[in-house]
Design a protein around this motif. Structure first.
Motif, PDB file in Angstrom:
ATOM      1  N   ILE A  39      -0.880 -10.748 -45.154  1.00 14.17           N
ATOM      2  CA  ILE A  39      -0.996 -12.214 -45.105  1.00 14.17           C
ATOM      3  C   ILE A  39      -0.236 -12.820 -46.275  1.00 14.17           C
ATOM      4  O   ILE A  39       0.513 -13.792 -46.100  1.00 14.17           O
ATOM      5  N   GLY A  40      -0.379 -12.223 -47.451  1.00 20.60           N
ATOM      6  CA  GLY A  40       0.306 -12.745 -48.635  1.00 20.60           C
ATOM      7  C   GLY A  40       1.804 -12.801 -48.471  1.00 20.60           C
ATOM      8  O   GLY A  40       2.443 -13.799 -48.825  1.00 20.60           O
ATOM      9  N   SER A  41       2.387 -11.746 -47.904  1.00 18.95           N
ATOM     10  CA  SER A  41       3.853 -11.730 -47.759  1.00 18.95           C
ATOM     11  C   SER A  41       4.314 -12.730 -46.698  1.00 18.95           C
ATOM     12  O   SER A  41       5.423 -13.240 -46.779  1.00 18.95           O
ATOM     13  N   LEU A  42       3.458 -13.000 -45.708  1.00 17.63           N
ATOM     14  CA  LEU A  42       3.831 -14.005 -44.700  1.00 17.63           C
ATOM     15  C   LEU A  42       3.778 -15.421 -45.268  1.00 17.63           C
ATOM     16  O   LEU A  42       4.460 -16.306 -44.768  1.00 17.63           O
TER      17      LEU A  42
ATOM     18  N   GLU B   1       0.433 -28.130 -48.874  1.00 15.83           N
ATOM     19  CA  GLU B   1       0.137 -27.642 -47.517  1.00 15.83           C
ATOM     20  C   GLU B   1       1.417 -27.543 -46.693  1.00 15.83           C
ATOM     21  O   GLU B   1       1.634 -26.554 -45.991  1.00 15.83           O
ATOM     22  N   LYS B   2       2.250 -28.575 -46.787  1.00 14.38           N
ATOM     23  CA  LYS B   2       3.505 -28.557 -46.019  1.00 14.38           C
ATOM     24  C   LYS B   2       4.404 -27.417 -46.476  1.00 14.38           C
ATOM     25  O   LYS B   2       5.052 -26.770 -45.661  1.00 14.38           O
ATOM     26  N   ARG B   3       4.437 -27.189 -47.791  1.00 10.01           N
ATOM     27  CA  ARG B   3       5.249 -26.086 -48.331  1.00 10.01           C
ATOM     28  C   ARG B   3       4.739 -24.748 -47.815  1.00 10.01           C
ATOM     29  O   ARG B   3       5.529 -23.879 -47.431  1.00 10.01           O
ATOM     30  N   ALA B   4       3.416 -24.572 -47.807  1.00 14.52           N
ATOM     31  CA  ALA B   4       2.829 -23.312 -47.342  1.00 14.52           C
ATOM     32  C   ALA B   4       3.149 -23.067 -45.874  1.00 14.52           C
ATOM     33  O   ALA B   4       3.503 -21.948 -45.486  1.00 14.52           O
ATOM     34  N   ILE B   5       3.051 -24.104 -45.059  1.00 13.28           N
ATOM     35  CA  ILE B   5       3.337 -23.967 -43.630  1.00 13.28           C
ATOM     36  C   ILE B   5       4.828 -23.677 -43.410  1.00 13.28           C
ATOM     37  O   ILE B   5       5.200 -22.856 -42.579  1.00 13.28           O
ATOM     38  N   ARG B   6       5.673 -24.324 -44.212  1.00  8.46           N
ATOM     39  CA  ARG B   6       7.114 -24.075 -44.114  1.00  8.46           C
ATOM     40  C   ARG B   6       7.427 -22.628 -44.504  1.00  8.46           C
ATOM     41  O   ARG B   6       8.188 -21.941 -43.818  1.00  8.46           O
ATOM     42  N   ASN B   7       6.841 -22.150 -45.600  1.00 11.94           N
ATOM     43  CA  ASN B   7       7.052 -20.763 -46.022  1.00 11.94           C
ATOM     44  C   ASN B   7       6.594 -19.787 -44.947  1.00 11.94           C
ATOM     45  O   ASN B   7       7.285 -18.812 -44.656  1.00 11.94           O
ATOM     46  N   LEU B   8       5.430 -20.069 -44.366  1.00 15.29           N
ATOM     47  CA  LEU B   8       4.913 -19.213 -43.298  1.00 15.29           C
ATOM     48  C   LEU B   8       5.885 -19.166 -42.128  1.00 15.29           C
ATOM     49  O   LEU B   8       6.188 -18.096 -41.601  1.00 15.29           O
ATOM     50  N   SER B   9       6.392 -20.320 -41.723  1.00 18.10           N
ATOM     51  CA  SER B   9       7.292 -20.360 -40.568  1.00 18.10           C
ATOM     52  C   SER B   9       8.556 -19.542 -40.831  1.00 18.10           C
ATOM     53  O   SER B   9       9.016 -18.800 -39.970  1.00 18.10           O
ATOM     54  N   ILE B  10       9.082 -19.633 -42.036  1.00 22.52           N
ATOM     55  CA  ILE B  10      10.291 -18.883 -42.397  1.00 22.52           C
ATOM     56  C   ILE B  10      10.007 -17.381 -42.431  1.00 22.52           C
ATOM     57  O   ILE B  10      10.756 -16.575 -41.866  1.00 22.52           O
ATOM     58  N   GLN B  11       8.912 -16.997 -43.105  1.00 19.03           N
ATOM     59  CA  GLN B  11       8.589 -15.570 -43.253  1.00 19.03           C
ATOM     60  C   GLN B  11       8.206 -14.917 -41.926  1.00 19.03           C
ATOM     61  O   GLN B  11       8.554 -13.762 -41.686  1.00 19.03           O
ATOM     62  N   LEU B  12       7.500 -15.656 -41.091  1.00 21.60           N
ATOM     63  CA  LEU B  12       7.117 -15.106 -39.790  1.00 21.60           C
ATOM     64  C   LEU B  12       8.362 -14.777 -38.978  1.00 21.60           C
ATOM     65  O   LEU B  12       8.501 -13.673 -38.444  1.00 21.60           O
ATOM     66  N   LYS B  13       9.282 -15.723 -38.913  1.00 19.15           N
ATOM     67  CA  LYS B  13      10.510 -15.504 -38.144  1.00 19.15           C
ATOM     68  C   LYS B  13      11.334 -14.367 -38.744  1.00 19.15           C
ATOM     69  O   LYS B  13      11.839 -13.506 -38.016  1.00 19.15           O
ATOM     70  N   LYS B  14      11.438 -14.332 -40.074  1.00 18.16           N
ATOM     71  CA  LYS B  14      12.204 -13.283 -40.755  1.00 18.16           C
ATOM     72  C   LYS B  14      11.618 -11.903 -40.431  1.00 18.16           C
ATOM     73  O   LYS B  14      12.352 -10.972 -40.103  1.00 18.16           O
ATOM     74  N   ASN B  15      10.288 -11.787 -40.518  1.00 16.31           N
ATOM     75  CA  ASN B  15       9.620 -10.510 -40.232  1.00 16.31           C
ATOM     76  C   ASN B  15       9.761 -10.115 -38.766  1.00 16.31           C
ATOM     77  O   ASN B  15       9.958  -8.941 -38.453  1.00 16.31           O
ATOM     78  N   ARG B  16       9.665 -11.093 -37.880  1.00 17.87           N
ATOM     79  CA  ARG B  16       9.810 -10.823 -36.441  1.00 17.87           C
ATOM     80  C   ARG B  16      11.220 -10.324 -36.130  1.00 17.87           C
ATOM     81  O   ARG B  16      11.398  -9.320 -35.428  1.00 17.87           O
ATOM     82  N   LEU B  17      12.223 -11.007 -36.682  1.00 19.60           N
ATOM     83  CA  LEU B  17      13.610 -10.621 -36.415  1.00 19.60           C
ATOM     84  C   LEU B  17      13.949  -9.263 -37.029  1.00 19.60           C
ATOM     85  O   LEU B  17      14.746  -8.508 -36.465  1.00 19.60           O
TER      86      LEU B  17
END
Length: 70
Positions: free
Chosen positions: A65-68, A3-19
């Motif tokens: 969702i998958g890519s995020l 779960e922690k890994r999934a949330i960490r991946n999401l946080s990284i991908q969300l920021k990357k996609n936003r930027l």
């Protein structure tokens, strides 16, 4: 755990996609109909967004969702 890994991946991908779009947290929040502090919390791994919120963010970013969560 996973779960922690999934949330960490999401946080990284969300920021990357936003930027990649050149958007601030405030811009993404406005476009997705969410609060800026909520976006900030997700990007810092402090929130576990619902599937509905993930879908909204993915749609707003022109992503999936998958890519995020990858």
């Amino acid at each position: 755990g996973p779960e922690k890994r999934a949330i960490r991946n999401l946080s990284i991908q969300l920021k990357k996609n936003r930027l990649k779009k050149g958007w601030s947290q405030e811009e993404l929040a406005f476009r997705a109909g969410l609060d800026r502090t909520y976006i900030s919390d997700i990007e810092r791994g402090l929130r576990n967004p619902s599937l509905k919120t993930l879908a909204r963010l993915a749609f707003t970013l022109g992503s999936s969702i998958g890519s995020l969560c990858d």
